[in-house]
Design a protein around this motif. Structure first.
Motif, PDB file in Angstrom:
ATOM      1  N   GLU A 293      10.175  12.169  -2.979  1.00 25.14           N
ATOM      2  CA  GLU A 293      10.519  11.667  -1.644  1.00 25.14           C
ATOM      3  C   GLU A 293       9.524  10.596  -1.197  1.00 25.14           C
ATOM      4  OE1 GLU A 293      11.233  13.376   2.892  1.00 25.14           O
ATOM      5  OE2 GLU A 293      10.354  14.682   1.384  1.00 25.14           O
ATOM      6  N   GLN A 294       8.240  10.845  -1.460  1.00 27.17           N
ATOM      7  CA  GLN A 294       7.204   9.885  -1.072  1.00 27.17           C
ATOM      8  C   GLN A 294       7.370   8.566  -1.820  1.00 27.17           C
ATOM      9  OE1 GLN A 294       5.194  10.575   1.462  1.00 27.17           O
ATOM     10  NE2 GLN A 294       4.580   8.454   1.325  1.00 27.17           N
ATOM     11  N   LEU A 295       7.763   8.644  -3.080  1.00 27.67           N
ATOM     12  CA  LEU A 295       8.022   7.428  -3.849  1.00 27.67           C
ATOM     13  C   LEU A 295       9.169   6.637  -3.219  1.00 27.67           C
ATOM     14  CD1 LEU A 295       7.726   5.481  -6.210  1.00 27.67           C
ATOM     15  CD2 LEU A 295       9.096   7.084  -7.589  1.00 27.67           C
TER      16      LEU A 295
ATOM     17  N   LEU B 185      19.158   7.786   2.743  1.00 26.13           N
ATOM     18  CA  LEU B 185      20.055   7.038   1.856  1.00 26.13           C
ATOM     19  C   LEU B 185      20.942   6.089   2.661  1.00 26.13           C
ATOM     20  CD1 LEU B 185      21.382   9.459  -0.884  1.00 26.13           C
ATOM     21  CD2 LEU B 185      20.637   7.123  -1.239  1.00 26.13           C
ATOM     22  N   ALA B 186      21.503   6.573   3.753  1.00 26.64           N
ATOM     23  CA  ALA B 186      22.370   5.740   4.590  1.00 26.64           C
ATOM     24  C   ALA B 186      21.604   4.531   5.126  1.00 26.64           C
ATOM     25  CB  ALA B 186      22.956   6.562   5.735  1.00 26.64           C
ATOM     26  N   CYS B 187      20.365   4.746   5.554  1.00 28.71           N
ATOM     27  CA  CYS B 187      19.535   3.629   6.033  1.00 28.71           C
ATOM     28  C   CYS B 187      19.319   2.609   4.921  1.00 28.71           C
ATOM     29  CB  CYS B 187      18.197   4.145   6.542  1.00 28.71           C
ATOM     30  SG  CYS B 187      18.296   5.082   8.071  1.00 28.71           S
ATOM     31  N   THR B 188      19.093   3.107   3.702  1.00 25.63           N
ATOM     32  CA  THR B 188      18.870   2.219   2.566  1.00 25.63           C
ATOM     33  C   THR B 188      20.138   1.437   2.229  1.00 25.63           C
ATOM     34  OG1 THR B 188      17.181   3.735   1.742  1.00 25.63           O
ATOM     35  CG2 THR B 188      18.051   2.122   0.178  1.00 25.63           C
ATOM     36  N   TYR B 189      21.285   2.103   2.270  1.00 26.86           N
ATOM     37  CA  TYR B 189      22.549   1.377   2.080  1.00 26.86           C
ATOM     38  C   TYR B 189      22.658   0.248   3.107  1.00 26.86           C
ATOM     39  CZ  TYR B 189      24.573   4.936  -1.068  1.00 26.86           C
ATOM     40  OH  TYR B 189      24.831   5.777  -2.105  1.00 26.86           O
ATOM     41  N   GLY B 190      22.315   0.544   4.341  1.00 26.39           N
ATOM     42  CA  GLY B 190      22.372  -0.474   5.388  1.00 26.39           C
ATOM     43  C   GLY B 190      21.454  -1.648   5.094  1.00 26.39           C
TER      44      GLY B 190
ATOM     45  N   VAL C  25       0.839  -1.195   0.000  1.00 29.07           N
ATOM     46  CA  VAL C  25       0.000   0.000   0.000  1.00 29.07           C
ATOM     47  C   VAL C  25       0.879   1.253   0.000  1.00 29.07           C
ATOM     48  CG1 VAL C  25      -1.731   1.322   1.290  1.00 29.07           C
ATOM     49  CG2 VAL C  25      -1.951  -1.160   1.102  1.00 29.07           C
ATOM     50  N   ALA C  26       1.898   1.278   0.841  1.00 27.66           N
ATOM     51  CA  ALA C  26       2.819   2.423   0.870  1.00 27.66           C
ATOM     52  C   ALA C  26       3.506   2.591  -0.481  1.00 27.66           C
ATOM     53  CB  ALA C  26       3.855   2.245   1.979  1.00 27.66           C
ATOM     54  N   CYS C  27       3.887   1.494  -1.075  1.00 32.40           N
ATOM     55  CA  CYS C  27       4.555   1.528  -2.376  1.00 32.40           C
ATOM     56  C   CYS C  27       3.606   2.073  -3.447  1.00 32.40           C
ATOM     57  CB  CYS C  27       5.048   0.130  -2.738  1.00 32.40           C
ATOM     58  SG  CYS C  27       6.007   0.067  -4.258  1.00 32.40           S
ATOM     59  N   ALA C  28       2.389   1.558  -3.490  1.00 32.16           N
ATOM     60  CA  ALA C  28       1.413   2.001  -4.490  1.00 32.16           C
ATOM     61  C   ALA C  28       1.075   3.479  -4.315  1.00 32.16           C
ATOM     62  CB  ALA C  28       0.147   1.152  -4.395  1.00 32.16           C
ATOM     63  N   LEU C  29       0.926   3.917  -3.079  1.00 28.27           N
ATOM     64  CA  LEU C  29       0.638   5.331  -2.839  1.00 28.27           C
ATOM     65  C   LEU C  29       1.841   6.205  -3.190  1.00 28.27           C
ATOM     66  CD1 LEU C  29      -1.489   5.186   0.419  1.00 28.27           C
ATOM     67  CD2 LEU C  29      -2.232   5.941  -1.850  1.00 28.27           C
ATOM     68  N   GLY C  30       3.049   5.693  -2.966  1.00 28.18           N
ATOM     69  CA  GLY C  30       4.245   6.424  -3.373  1.00 28.18           C
ATOM     70  C   GLY C  30       4.266   6.651  -4.877  1.00 28.18           C
TER      71      GLY C  30
ATOM     72  N   HIS D  85      11.591  -2.588  -1.212  1.00 25.00           N
ATOM     73  CA  HIS D  85      12.172  -2.542  -2.557  1.00 25.00           C
ATOM     74  C   HIS D  85      13.365  -1.584  -2.495  1.00 25.00           C
ATOM     75  CE1 HIS D  85       8.779  -4.767  -4.109  1.00 25.00           C
ATOM     76  NE2 HIS D  85       7.938  -3.838  -3.707  1.00 25.00           N
ATOM     77  N   TYR D  86      14.392  -2.022  -1.783  1.00 26.88           N
ATOM     78  CA  TYR D  86      15.490  -1.119  -1.437  1.00 26.88           C
ATOM     79  C   TYR D  86      16.327  -0.673  -2.634  1.00 26.88           C
ATOM     80  CZ  TYR D  86      14.188  -2.510   3.245  1.00 26.88           C
ATOM     81  OH  TYR D  86      13.480  -2.752   4.392  1.00 26.88           O
ATOM     82  N   GLU D  87      16.557  -1.552  -3.597  1.00 24.68           N
ATOM     83  CA  GLU D  87      17.334  -1.155  -4.786  1.00 24.68           C
ATOM     84  C   GLU D  87      16.617  -0.028  -5.528  1.00 24.68           C
ATOM     85  OE1 GLU D  87      20.310  -1.823  -5.922  1.00 24.68           O
ATOM     86  OE2 GLU D  87      20.876  -3.494  -4.631  1.00 24.68           O
ATOM     87  N   ASP D  88      15.299  -0.185  -5.705  1.00 29.42           N
ATOM     88  CA  ASP D  88      14.516   0.845  -6.384  1.00 29.42           C
ATOM     89  C   ASP D  88      14.481   2.126  -5.557  1.00 29.42           C
ATOM     90  OD1 ASP D  88      13.930  -0.868  -8.519  1.00 29.42           O
ATOM     91  OD2 ASP D  88      12.139  -1.643  -7.526  1.00 29.42           O
ATOM     92  N   ALA D  89      14.324   1.983  -4.255  1.00 28.69           N
ATOM     93  CA  ALA D  89      14.318   3.158  -3.374  1.00 28.69           C
ATOM     94  C   ALA D  89      15.641   3.902  -3.471  1.00 28.69           C
ATOM     95  CB  ALA D  89      14.038   2.738  -1.929  1.00 28.69           C
ATOM     96  N   LEU D  90      16.728   3.151  -3.518  1.00 27.76           N
ATOM     97  CA  LEU D  90      18.053   3.757  -3.629  1.00 27.76           C
ATOM     98  C   LEU D  90      18.168   4.599  -4.897  1.00 27.76           C
ATOM     99  CD1 LEU D  90      20.925   3.981  -2.415  1.00 27.76           C
ATOM    100  CD2 LEU D  90      21.522   1.985  -3.787  1.00 27.76           C
TER     101      LEU D  90
END
Length: 180
Positions: free
Chosen positions: A71-73, A114-119, A44-49, A82-87
């Motif tokens: 940012e919301q996306l 970004l740092a959290c996503t790298y982690g 749901v968060a992804c679709a709304l993003g 979906h961390y690769e896409d978020a990155l």
């Protein structure tokens, strides 16, 4: 359960009305349930993003709502793991912020995400370096006693612990203890 398309349409309408009438922003509708006030997560968060991004994509690059849509996306993709896409989205957003001369505070906030996503991607060295950059930036911007600086210090120490660099983490936190 609500249809995601209905949630997206509701957020879009409420945000547009608030913008038109100079009312309090309804931006939270893109990421928080209006009934239980919990943040959306997963698909749901992804679709709304994605819906948010598509809503504001056509605006000029300098438009604040377009930036917030990006940012919301990124956040929605992260909440759906979906961390690769978020990155990719966050790196594009960072490049845009820098190109547009955004405030250091906005850049540091995005670098934290970004740092959290790298982690999450297991790129612990990159995460640790970015957390350290954020800490240094917040220290310079706000001073050592500011809440944001202290939070950045904790992120640094936690990332050092994740890499099993315990001595460095302990040393860093010992320096921070008198401030906290």
């Amino acid at each position: 359960f609500a249809h995601v398309s209905c949630l997206a349409e509701q957020a879009k309408i409420l945000c547009a009305e608030a913008e038109e009438n100079n009312k309090v922003s309804q931006w939270h509708r893109w990421h928080t349930c209006s009934l239980c006030e919990q943040k959306y997560h997963g698909d749901v968060a992804c679709a709304l993003g994605w819906a948010c991004w598509k809503t504001y994509l056509g605006r000029p690059e300098v438009d604040e709502l377009r930036r917030m849509g990006m940012e919301q996306l990124g956040n929605g993709l992260s909440r759906a793991e979906h961390y690769e896409d978020a990155l990719s989205v966050m790196e594009a957003e960072l490049a845009t912020l820098r190109r547009l001369g955004a405030s250091e505070a906005n850049i540091l906030g995005l670098q934290t995400n970004l740092a959290c996503t790298y982690g999450e991607l297991g790129r612990l060295g990159e995460a640790s370096n970015m957390f350290h950059d954020v800490y240094s930036g917040r220290l310079k911007l706000y001073g050592e006693e500011h809440q944001g600086t202290l939070r950045a210090a904790l992120n640094c120490a936690a990332s050092l612990n994740q890499q099993e660099r315990f001595e460095e983490a302990n040393s860093f936190m010992r320096k921070m203890m008198p401030v906290a």
